[in-house]
Design a protein around this motif. Structure first.
Motif, PDB file in Angstrom:
ATOM      1  N   TYR A   6      42.847  32.842  44.751  1.00 27.40           N
ATOM      2  CA  TYR A   6      43.250  34.208  45.147  1.00 27.40           C
ATOM      3  C   TYR A   6      44.640  34.547  44.593  1.00 27.40           C
ATOM      4  O   TYR A   6      44.860  35.621  44.028  1.00 27.40           O
ATOM      5  CB  TYR A   6      43.235  34.320  46.675  1.00 27.40           C
ATOM      6  CG  TYR A   6      44.218  35.327  47.217  1.00 27.40           C
ATOM      7  CD1 TYR A   6      43.991  36.702  47.102  1.00 27.40           C
ATOM      8  CD2 TYR A   6      45.411  34.902  47.818  1.00 27.40           C
ATOM      9  CE1 TYR A   6      44.907  37.606  47.589  1.00 27.40           C
ATOM     10  CE2 TYR A   6      46.330  35.798  48.294  1.00 27.40           C
ATOM     11  CZ  TYR A   6      46.077  37.163  48.182  1.00 27.40           C
ATOM     12  OH  TYR A   6      46.988  38.073  48.646  1.00 27.40           O
ATOM     13  N   LYS A   7      45.580  33.639  44.723  1.00 25.69           N
ATOM     14  CA  LYS A   7      46.939  33.910  44.259  1.00 25.69           C
ATOM     15  C   LYS A   7      46.985  34.079  42.751  1.00 25.69           C
ATOM     16  O   LYS A   7      47.714  34.931  42.230  1.00 25.69           O
ATOM     17  CB  LYS A   7      47.881  32.799  44.702  1.00 25.69           C
ATOM     18  CG  LYS A   7      48.152  32.797  46.200  1.00 25.69           C
ATOM     19  CD  LYS A   7      49.155  31.723  46.578  1.00 25.69           C
ATOM     20  CE  LYS A   7      49.480  31.774  48.061  1.00 25.69           C
ATOM     21  NZ  LYS A   7      50.456  30.738  48.465  1.00 25.69           N
ATOM     22  N   ASN A   8      46.204  33.277  42.034  1.00 29.09           N
ATOM     23  CA  ASN A   8      46.172  33.410  40.573  1.00 29.09           C
ATOM     24  C   ASN A   8      45.622  34.773  40.173  1.00 29.09           C
ATOM     25  O   ASN A   8      46.142  35.445  39.279  1.00 29.09           O
ATOM     26  CB  ASN A   8      45.322  32.298  39.959  1.00 29.09           C
ATOM     27  CG  ASN A   8      45.970  30.930  40.101  1.00 29.09           C
ATOM     28  OD1 ASN A   8      47.203  30.836  40.256  1.00 29.09           O
ATOM     29  ND2 ASN A   8      45.174  29.860  40.062  1.00 29.09           N
ATOM     30  N   ARG A   9      44.506  35.176  40.809  1.00 27.44           N
ATOM     31  CA  ARG A   9      43.913  36.470  40.467  1.00 27.44           C
ATOM     32  C   ARG A   9      44.849  37.622  40.848  1.00 27.44           C
ATOM     33  O   ARG A   9      44.958  38.612  40.131  1.00 27.44           O
ATOM     34  CB  ARG A   9      42.550  36.612  41.178  1.00 27.44           C
ATOM     35  CG  ARG A   9      41.831  37.950  40.868  1.00 27.44           C
ATOM     36  CD  ARG A   9      41.662  38.207  39.351  1.00 27.44           C
ATOM     37  NE  ARG A   9      40.953  37.140  38.682  1.00 27.44           N
ATOM     38  CZ  ARG A   9      39.634  37.164  38.487  1.00 27.44           C
ATOM     39  NH1 ARG A   9      38.913  38.183  38.914  1.00 27.44           N
ATOM     40  NH2 ARG A   9      39.050  36.159  37.858  1.00 27.44           N
ATOM     41  N   LEU A  10      45.544  37.497  41.991  1.00 29.60           N
ATOM     42  CA  LEU A  10      46.474  38.537  42.425  1.00 29.60           C
ATOM     43  C   LEU A  10      47.574  38.749  41.394  1.00 29.60           C
ATOM     44  O   LEU A  10      47.937  39.871  41.059  1.00 29.60           O
ATOM     45  CB  LEU A  10      47.096  38.163  43.778  1.00 29.60           C
ATOM     46  CG  LEU A  10      47.913  39.261  44.472  1.00 29.60           C
ATOM     47  CD1 LEU A  10      46.977  40.376  44.972  1.00 29.60           C
ATOM     48  CD2 LEU A  10      48.701  38.688  45.659  1.00 29.60           C
ATOM     49  N   ALA A  11      48.083  37.651  40.839  1.00 34.24           N
ATOM     50  CA  ALA A  11      49.135  37.741  39.827  1.00 34.24           C
ATOM     51  C   ALA A  11      48.619  38.397  38.557  1.00 34.24           C
ATOM     52  O   ALA A  11      49.330  39.163  37.892  1.00 34.24           O
ATOM     53  CB  ALA A  11      49.700  36.358  39.531  1.00 34.24           C
TER      54      ALA A  11
END
Length: 800
Positions: free
Chosen positions: A55-60
């Motif tokens: 999730y954090k990777n996609r958010l970035a």
């Protein structure tokens, strides 16, 4: 029905760090969480922990362009939901990245859980599509719309036939067609894509939409299947948020938002003004209860009111003191208001703080000025009266004594006359310090005006104790004072009255002490006298005189006489000075010297002055009817009248009532009175000048006016004191002063008037040195109005 409902898209907004900013009823219905549960918290808290990294990777990755993430959301009831999260970056007007729009839609097979039913027909499918909250469409690679729902017809305002023959790009603004075409191509090439664009209706109406598309393969052919979500509300919310952000950032008031968690209310937001006012940065206060800024031991009542209001979730407004980061105290005008969620539950508080320290300091300064003498800093008459009443009340309750000490300096006027006002002021300040140093902290030292001081000595155990204090005061005052570079000696005549022996009220005690002080002067000065019954007759006579004076206006005992003023250039009468007289019922006609000091002390000078102005205006009106429209009438006023806030308004009212031009009235003010407070005098004289009346400095030469102040005083006349005129032909010093005043006045373009002309030699001297106007018994003493009429009607040239 539940399965169908799960296909409905819901959306919310998130900050740049992935914290939930908005949460509506649809979100709560879909995922089971209330706004209190999720606002200002990370989206990751809703996800399966094992998927947080993805999730954090996609958010970035989605900070520049939209993207999707298939993930597992944990429902509030514990169920695991297979969902698509679509992230669309948002930007403020400056172009800076500000956060995301997040769309949540099911990634499962919604129809799998439906009860077994006959195979759906095309009509059944269409009904399902028409139930969707957004637009639905299937297009081919040529851009033809093959399948759509009623929502697309409604938004585009096109019929089904028009849509069937339309190209997909026909629904977009020409400026956006290229990027839309690119996204469609991307979908066919990569399998999915997102885009925000305006859907343009047939009538030109544009509606912001978030379009999502996925590539599907049917029978070997590729199609784009997608939905559009109306973003109008989100856009409006975004704009409102931007406006709110700008307002909060630009506000001069500090804004603080706290989360309501019972006893503690941690700060979740502050604006720049809060940082500026308190000195704390955002990182230093977020998560802390604002009580950390409390000033220990101060304003406990106000703080308790705040605690009670928060407990009861009510709005409150208080003014109290807080501590800045650097430890400095500041006055905080605080308004707190509760914020409710959609269910009416208070979740947050908004506080608006206003730094009112400067205003408080001005108020304290004004209050201090209103109750303290400007020169010495001692209590003034207002504060003195209040302190005296308090002392009497306390003494009555405790059955103790109060000594009231009235002090008048001996020889002070001589110091003022010989050494100047600045030296006199130094003496007054030195005496004030000595008096303060000679009494206890709970005693009061006040200056009533001039060289008069009054002391309130509370809780006196005995008269012997009081006498020792008085003697200490007298010896302290009599020590030489260094002022103006010289050692000066002053004494003091002291009168003492005792409560309750000499009076039961403040006014009675003051009158008794005043009488005792005058008795001290008559028996040789520089001594102290206690009030005695023999002195009562003096007070009684003064009371009777004051009572008679109070009745003089109503009984028509006051009247005016007029002394003509002559122009030396034309040898004609051009004006007169109006002089007050009192026809006393027993003592006969009295001149001002016999009753004006009492009128000033009692305040009767105010109504008497108004009476005089009214009668002068009536006299000028009568002279105007006689054809003497240019005649000017002069009137001398006291410092008490000059200091009235409404004096100019009173003059304007009387002039208007008599229909008299303001420049026919001349107001004379003694030089000593003007120099008591030069800055105030400049302002007050300017108001009088603006009204249009003429202004004159009376008794000029007896005081010590600074030339710089004289230039600032907007006066039209300087009036030489009669003491210089009396011996003008015999005393070289008086002649020199008179010539200097005349020259100074002419250099400043101010006419000079000499009063008290009694002899021809005085007249010749003044004419020779260019004096402009004269007044005195050599021409005419004060006369009644009828005699003035006769003198003016002849209008004869005076023979010099």
């Amino acid at each position: 029905m539940d399965a169908i409902q799960s296909t409905v898209q819901v959306a919310f907004q998130a900050s740049a760090t992935g914290r939930v900013r908005t949460w509506n009823a649809d979100c709560e219905k879909r995922l089971g969480y209330s706004s209190k549960d999720v606002l200002h918290r990370s989206i990751a808290r809703l996800l399966e922990p094992s998927e947080e990294k993805e999730y954090k990777n996609r958010l970035a990755e989605c900070r520049q362009s939209s993207g999707r993430l298939r993930t597992t959301i944990i429902h509030a009831d514990g169920r695991h939901l297979d969902q698509w999260l679509t992230f669309s970056p948002q930007f403020c007007r400056s172009g800076n990245f500000s956060g995301y729009n997040v769309i949540v839609e099911s990634a499962g097979r919604p129809f799998d859980s439906l009860p077994k039913a006959p195979e759906p027909t095309e009509g059944h499918v269409q009904k399902v599509l028409d139930c969707l909250a957004g637009t639905f469409y299937i297009i081919d690679q040529a851009g033809n719309v093959l399948v759509w729902n009623k929502e697309l017809e409604k938004v585009s305002k096109m019929t089904s036939d028009e849509i069937r023959t339309a190209h997909v790009l026909d629904f977009f603004d020409p400026q956006e067609k290229l990027i839309v075409q690119e996204k469609i191509q991307e979908t066919f090439e990569r399998g999915e894509a997102l885009i925000e664009a305006d859907l343009v209706a047939k009538d030109g109406t544009a509606t912001p939409y978030l379009f999502s598309g996925a590539r599907i393969d049917l029978c070997g052919k590729l199609y784009l299947c997608g939905m559009g979500l109306d973003m109008s509300k989100q856009r409006a919310q975004e704009e409102l948020l931007r406006l709110t952000d700008r307002a909060l950032l630009a506000s001069v008031n500090g804004i603080v938002i706290t989360r309501h968690e019972g006893k503690d209310n941690p700060i979740v937001y502050i604006n720049p003004a809060f940082e500026r006012i308190t000195g704390y940065r955002e990182s230093e206060v977020i998560g802390r209860d604002s009580r950390f800024m409390a000033a220990p031991g101060l304003d406990e009542i106000e703080r308790e009111r705040i605690r009670q209001a928060i407990d009861e979730c009510k709005e409150i407004h208080v003014v109290f003191r807080n501590l800045r980061k650097n430890g400095e105290l500041f006055w905080n005008e605080l308004t707190i208001a509760p914020v409710q969620n959609s269910k009416g539950v208070v979740t947050h508080f908004i506080g608006v703080i206003n730094d009112v320290t400067a205003s408080k300091q001005r108020t304290f300064h004004l209050e201090h000025e209103a109750n303290h003498d400007a020169l010495t800093g001692l209590a003034n008459r207002n504060l003195f009266r209040d302190r005296l009443e308090q002392a009497i009340y306390s003494a009555t309750r405790n059955k103790s004594l109060v000594a009231l000490v009235f002090i008048d300096l001996d020889g002070f006027k001589a110091i003022n006359d010989t050494e100047g006002h600045e030296a006199g002021d130094e003496v007054l300040c030195a005496i004030s310090k000595r008096l303060k140093a000679s009494v206890r902290e709970n005693d009061t030292v006040a200056r009533l005006g001039g060289d008069e001081f009054v002391l309130i000595l509370a809780n006196q155990p005995s008269l012997r104790f009081t006498l020792r204090m008085i003697e200490r005061l007298r010896l302290s005052i009599s020590k030489p004072i260094l002022a103006g570079g010289k050692e000066l000696s002053v004494g003091a005549s002291i009168g003492i009255s005792i409560f309750p022996h000499d009076g039961s009220s403040g006014s009675a005690l003051l009158q008794a002490a005043d009488a005792a002080m005058y008795h001290a002067k008559t028996v040789g000065r520089n001594n102290a006298q206690f009030f005695s019954s023999e002195m009562k007759s003096t007070i009684d006579a003064k009371h009777e005189m004051e009572s008679n004076l109070r009745d003089s206006i109503e009984k028509n005992e006051l009247f005016l006489v007029f002394q003509p003023r002559v122009c030396l250039k034309t040898a004609r009468i051009i004006g007169a000075e109006a002089l007050l007289r009192w026809r006393h019922p027993i003592r006969g006609v009295l001149r001002p010297a016999s009753f004006m000091p009492l009128a000033e002390e009692s305040g009767l000078i105010i109504p008497m002055g108004e009476w005089a102005i009214g009668n002068i205006c009536m006299m000028l009106k009568r002279l105007h009817r006689l054809g003497l429209g240019g005649f000017v009438m002069a009137h001398n006023i006291s410092l008490k009248e000059f200091s009235r806030p409404d004096y100019v308004a009173m003059l304007e009212r009387e002039l208007h009532a008599s229909d008299i031009a303001p420049n026919r009235l001349e107001i004379e003010i003694a030089e000593d009175d003007l120099m008591r407070n030069p800055q105030y005098s400049i302002g007050a004289l300017s108001e009088l000048k603006q009204l249009g009346v003429k202004l004159a400095i009376d008794d000029f030469g007896t005081g010590f006016s600074s030339l710089s102040y004289l230039q600032k005083f907007p006066v039209s006349h300087l009036e030489i004191d009669r003491s210089f005129i009396a011996d003008i032909s015999l005393d070289g010093a008086d002649a020199a002063i008179t010539k200097t005043v005349i020259t100074m006045g002419h250099n400043l373009d101010i006419d000079v008037v000499a009063k008290g002309i009694e002899t021809r030699s005085q007249l010749n001297f003044l004419r020779h040195h260019g004096c402009d106007q004269v007044q005195g018994n050599y021409f005419s003493g004060p006369v009644y109005s009828s005699e003035l009429d006769r003198l003016l009607k002849t209008n004869a040239l005076l023979q010099f």
